[in-house]
Write a protein that holds these residues in place. Structure first.
Motif, PDB file in Angstrom:
ATOM      1  N   MET A 100      44.188  39.087  33.953  1.00  0.00           N
ATOM      2  CA  MET A 100      45.280  38.754  33.037  1.00  0.00           C
ATOM      3  C   MET A 100      45.368  37.234  32.882  1.00  0.00           C
ATOM      4  O   MET A 100      45.329  36.502  33.864  1.00  0.00           O
ATOM      5  N   ILE A 101      45.485  36.775  31.625  1.00  0.00           N
ATOM      6  CA  ILE A 101      45.618  35.359  31.341  1.00  0.00           C
ATOM      7  C   ILE A 101      47.105  35.033  31.251  1.00  0.00           C
ATOM      8  O   ILE A 101      47.846  35.641  30.472  1.00  0.00           O
ATOM      9  N   THR A 102      47.542  34.068  32.040  1.00  0.00           N
ATOM     10  CA  THR A 102      48.972  33.783  32.166  1.00  0.00           C
ATOM     11  C   THR A 102      49.467  32.658  31.282  1.00  0.00           C
ATOM     12  O   THR A 102      50.669  32.513  31.075  1.00  0.00           O
ATOM     13  N   GLY A 103      48.557  31.826  30.786  1.00  0.00           N
ATOM     14  CA  GLY A 103      48.970  30.653  30.043  1.00  0.00           C
ATOM     15  C   GLY A 103      48.835  29.380  30.848  1.00  0.00           C
ATOM     16  O   GLY A 103      48.891  28.282  30.301  1.00  0.00           O
ATOM     17  N   ASP A 104      48.670  29.495  32.146  1.00  0.00           N
ATOM     18  CA  ASP A 104      48.382  28.347  33.009  1.00  0.00           C
ATOM     19  C   ASP A 104      46.874  28.321  33.217  1.00  0.00           C
ATOM     20  O   ASP A 104      46.335  29.023  34.074  1.00  0.00           O
ATOM     21  N   ALA A 105      46.179  27.506  32.413  1.00  0.00           N
ATOM     22  CA  ALA A 105      44.717  27.527  32.400  1.00  0.00           C
ATOM     23  C   ALA A 105      44.125  27.221  33.765  1.00  0.00           C
ATOM     24  O   ALA A 105      43.181  27.882  34.208  1.00  0.00           O
ATOM     25  N   ASP A 106      44.673  26.242  34.466  1.00  0.00           N
ATOM     26  CA  ASP A 106      44.105  25.860  35.757  1.00  0.00           C
ATOM     27  C   ASP A 106      44.285  26.958  36.795  1.00  0.00           C
ATOM     28  O   ASP A 106      43.361  27.268  37.554  1.00  0.00           O
ATOM     29  N   ALA A 107      45.468  27.572  36.803  1.00  0.00           N
ATOM     30  CA  ALA A 107      45.706  28.666  37.744  1.00  0.00           C
ATOM     31  C   ALA A 107      44.830  29.871  37.417  1.00  0.00           C
ATOM     32  O   ALA A 107      44.281  30.525  38.315  1.00  0.00           O
ATOM     33  N   ASP A 108      44.679  30.160  36.138  1.00  0.00           N
ATOM     34  CA  ASP A 108      43.840  31.284  35.732  1.00  0.00           C
ATOM     35  C   ASP A 108      42.394  31.063  36.153  1.00  0.00           C
ATOM     36  O   ASP A 108      41.720  31.992  36.633  1.00  0.00           O
ATOM     37  N   LEU A 109      41.896  29.854  35.974  1.00  0.00           N
ATOM     38  CA  LEU A 109      40.509  29.573  36.348  1.00  0.00           C
ATOM     39  C   LEU A 109      40.319  29.639  37.860  1.00  0.00           C
ATOM     40  O   LEU A 109      39.298  30.166  38.337  1.00  0.00           O
ATOM     41  N   ARG A 110      41.258  29.136  38.616  1.00  0.00           N
ATOM     42  CA  ARG A 110      41.146  29.241  40.076  1.00  0.00           C
ATOM     43  C   ARG A 110      41.098  30.700  40.509  1.00  0.00           C
ATOM     44  O   ARG A 110      40.318  31.061  41.412  1.00  0.00           O
ATOM     45  N   ARG A 111      41.885  31.526  39.860  1.00  0.00           N
ATOM     46  CA  ARG A 111      41.901  32.948  40.207  1.00  0.00           C
ATOM     47  C   ARG A 111      40.568  33.604  39.867  1.00  0.00           C
ATOM     48  O   ARG A 111      40.037  34.408  40.642  1.00  0.00           O
ATOM     49  N   LEU A 112      39.988  33.255  38.713  1.00  0.00           N
ATOM     50  CA  LEU A 112      38.705  33.841  38.312  1.00  0.00           C
ATOM     51  C   LEU A 112      37.579  33.402  39.245  1.00  0.00           C
ATOM     52  O   LEU A 112      36.703  34.206  39.601  1.00  0.00           O
ATOM     53  N   VAL A 113      37.592  32.136  39.629  1.00  0.00           N
ATOM     54  CA  VAL A 113      36.561  31.642  40.539  1.00  0.00           C
ATOM     55  C   VAL A 113      36.659  32.335  41.894  1.00  0.00           C
ATOM     56  O   VAL A 113      35.640  32.628  42.546  1.00  0.00           O
ATOM     57  N   ALA A 114      37.856  32.639  42.325  1.00  0.00           N
ATOM     58  CA  ALA A 114      38.055  33.256  43.637  1.00  0.00           C
ATOM     59  C   ALA A 114      37.836  34.766  43.633  1.00  0.00           C
ATOM     60  O   ALA A 114      37.772  35.387  44.704  1.00  0.00           O
ATOM     61  N   ASP A 115      37.675  35.350  42.453  1.00  0.00           N
ATOM     62  CA  ASP A 115      37.541  36.809  42.343  1.00  0.00           C
ATOM     63  C   ASP A 115      36.059  37.184  42.437  1.00  0.00           C
ATOM     64  O   ASP A 115      35.289  36.943  41.503  1.00  0.00           O
ATOM     65  N   PRO A 116      35.624  37.795  43.540  1.00  0.00           N
ATOM     66  CA  PRO A 116      34.196  38.124  43.686  1.00  0.00           C
ATOM     67  C   PRO A 116      33.712  39.175  42.691  1.00  0.00           C
ATOM     68  O   PRO A 116      32.505  39.328  42.500  1.00  0.00           O
ATOM     69  N   THR A 117      34.647  39.902  42.067  1.00  0.00           N
ATOM     70  CA  THR A 117      34.253  40.930  41.102  1.00  0.00           C
ATOM     71  C   THR A 117      34.121  40.371  39.684  1.00  0.00           C
ATOM     72  O   THR A 117      33.649  41.078  38.785  1.00  0.00           O
ATOM     73  N   PHE A 118      34.535  39.137  39.473  1.00  0.00           N
ATOM     74  CA  PHE A 118      34.472  38.559  38.132  1.00  0.00           C
ATOM     75  C   PHE A 118      33.024  38.214  37.807  1.00  0.00           C
ATOM     76  O   PHE A 118      32.371  37.466  38.546  1.00  0.00           O
ATOM     77  N   PRO A 119      32.476  38.749  36.707  1.00  0.00           N
ATOM     78  CA  PRO A 119      31.035  38.595  36.448  1.00  0.00           C
ATOM     79  C   PRO A 119      30.611  37.217  35.954  1.00  0.00           C
ATOM     80  O   PRO A 119      29.416  36.949  35.860  1.00  0.00           O
ATOM     81  N   HIS A 120      31.574  36.344  35.642  1.00  0.00           N
ATOM     82  CA  HIS A 120      31.211  35.033  35.093  1.00  0.00           C
ATOM     83  C   HIS A 120      31.841  33.924  35.934  1.00  0.00           C
ATOM     84  O   HIS A 120      32.448  32.988  35.407  1.00  0.00           O
ATOM     85  N   GLN A 121      31.646  34.020  37.245  1.00  0.00           N
ATOM     86  CA  GLN A 121      32.205  33.006  38.133  1.00  0.00           C
ATOM     87  C   GLN A 121      31.606  31.625  37.861  1.00  0.00           C
ATOM     88  O   GLN A 121      32.305  30.618  37.947  1.00  0.00           O
ATOM     89  N   ASP A 122      30.304  31.578  37.557  1.00  0.00           N
ATOM     90  CA  ASP A 122      29.681  30.278  37.274  1.00  0.00           C
ATOM     91  C   ASP A 122      30.334  29.619  36.069  1.00  0.00           C
ATOM     92  O   ASP A 122      30.593  28.402  36.077  1.00  0.00           O
ATOM     93  N   ALA A 123      30.599  30.394  35.032  1.00  0.00           N
ATOM     94  CA  ALA A 123      31.261  29.844  33.845  1.00  0.00           C
ATOM     95  C   ALA A 123      32.648  29.318  34.200  1.00  0.00           C
ATOM     96  O   ALA A 123      33.054  28.235  33.751  1.00  0.00           O
ATOM     97  N   ALA A 124      33.367  30.068  35.025  1.00  0.00           N
ATOM     98  CA  ALA A 124      34.703  29.627  35.437  1.00  0.00           C
ATOM     99  C   ALA A 124      34.634  28.343  36.266  1.00  0.00           C
ATOM    100  O   ALA A 124      35.492  27.465  36.147  1.00  0.00           O
ATOM    101  N   ARG A 125      33.595  28.230  37.107  1.00  0.00           N
ATOM    102  CA  ARG A 125      33.428  26.995  37.891  1.00  0.00           C
ATOM    103  C   ARG A 125      33.156  25.803  36.969  1.00  0.00           C
ATOM    104  O   ARG A 125      33.682  24.705  37.175  1.00  0.00           O
TER     105      ARG A 125
END
Length: 362
Positions: free
Chosen positions: A1-26
């Motif tokens: 879920m995208i919350t509107g806080d871009a930095d918080a959303d990206l930190r969450r995606l990077v920390a999620d091992p199931t997210f298929p595009h962690q490199d893009a988020a990094r």
């Protein structure tokens, strides 16, 4: 879920091992931390691009000039227009019949002022060199010409249908430079004459809650926003033509190096959009953006679009260390001129402080 806080959303995606595009988020996190456009390009060039990577790209550019919003007008005449328009929108019976500028400002800014304040007389003390009325390079396409001190459209007015379509397509800023290109596709179906006409015959803002609200604070922002939308429409024009010999390329390059105006950086923005979409044109576009920024920096006077050109340089694919240094220095000078940092608040970019003297005649 995208919350509107871009930095918080990206930190969450990077920390999620199931997210298929962690490199893009990094890459997105690194871009937001350092501003290195290489990371932004890496997201676009993901080996498995999809709607999800487009979302990551949008998060990377959230609340960043040109990537998510068009810089606010910085001219003195724009500040005057905002003051007049906002007071009128709040019911004040205010009429200004004349203004004086210490030096010439862009044709689009003067036109936007008159759209808001009415047919006022604008006196200009001087046209310091390099004369704002002269193009940086001669080209085939232009949307402005000067009758003495007065800028006048060099193209016919657009059709009513074109105005209506621009108001529908361009009523909101783009979530990202990529989605903006897709959103502008209907404009590419317009005749080229209509698209050029929209750049000089600035249409009124839509009668929507958003623009009714902005009319009370920064009514010039609509006029600043519509020109990049029109240039994205030009980028869609005759897409079957090979890029190097295409009409769309010739038009955008001519406008970028025409007279000093909002149209110039709007056209460059469309070229930068093309560079994100097509790696083959990136080096050419980088050189074009740098050349236009160099022309602004070399001018021995204030160039009101210099700051926005510098911001655009920093998000141009292939931006080199030297490009970045030139752009950063230009932004530092602008910040020093303003006397304070310009920040982009949650809803809209803030109007910059006035940077040129003016006087009113009532």
């Amino acid at each position: 879920m995208i919350t509107g806080d871009a930095d918080a959303d990206l930190r969450r995606l990077v920390a999620d091992p199931t997210f298929p595009h962690q490199d893009a988020a990094r890459h997105a996190m690194r871009f937001r931390a350092s501003g290195d456009v290489t990371d932004l390009v890496a997201i676009q060039d993901d080996p498995q691009p999809c709607d999800v990577t487009d979302v990551v790209f949008a998060l990377a550019g959230s609340k960043r000039p040109w990537l998510n919003w068009v810089p606010m007008p910085s001219e003195a005449i724009s500040n005057v227009a905002n003051e007049i328009g906002s007071r009128q929108a709040q019911g004040e019976q205010l009429k200004v019949t004349g203004l004086g500028l210490s030096a010439a400002e862009p044709a689009s800014a003067m036109t936007a002022c008159r759209r808001i304040a009415g047919p006022i007389e604008i006196g200009i003390s001087e046209f310091p060199a390099p004369d704002i009325r002269n193009p940086v390079r001669q080209g085939r396409y232009a949307v402005w010409r000067y009758d003495g001190e007065e800028p006048v459209p060099a193209v016919p007015a657009p059709s009513a249908a074109a105005v209506k379509l621009l108001q529908e397509v361009g009523g909101e800023p783009w979530p990202s430079i990529l989605s903006g290109y897709l959103q502008a596709a209907p404009l590419g179906e317009l005749p080229l004459d209509d698209l050029l006409g929209l750049l000089a015959h600035l249409p009124e803002a839509p009668d929507s809650p958003r623009w009714q609200h902005l009319a009370k604070s920064t009514p010039t922002y609509w006029y600043r926003l519509v020109q990049p939308w029109a240039c994205l429409g030009i980028l869609h024009h005759a897409k079957d033509e090979p890029w190097s010999t295409s009409t769309r390329r010739e038009v955008l390059v001519d406008l970028a190096f025409g007279i000093e105006d909002w149209v110039a950086d709007a056209a460059l923005f469309a070229l930068v959009t093309a560079a994100y979409r097509d790696p083959a044109v990136r080096e050419e576009v980088r050189q074009l953006v740098r050349a236009r920024l160099d022309a602004a920096v070399a001018a021995d006077r204030m160039v009101t679009i210099e700051e926005s050109l510098a911001q655009l340089m920093l998000v141009t694919p292939g931006c080199s260390a030297e490009d970045r240094a030139i752009a950063t220095a230009a932004l530092a000078r602008a910040e020093q001129d303003d006397g304070a940092d310009e920040e982009e608040p949650e809803a809209e970019p803030a109007p910059p402080r006035k940077r040129r003297w003016w006087r009113g005649r009532s």
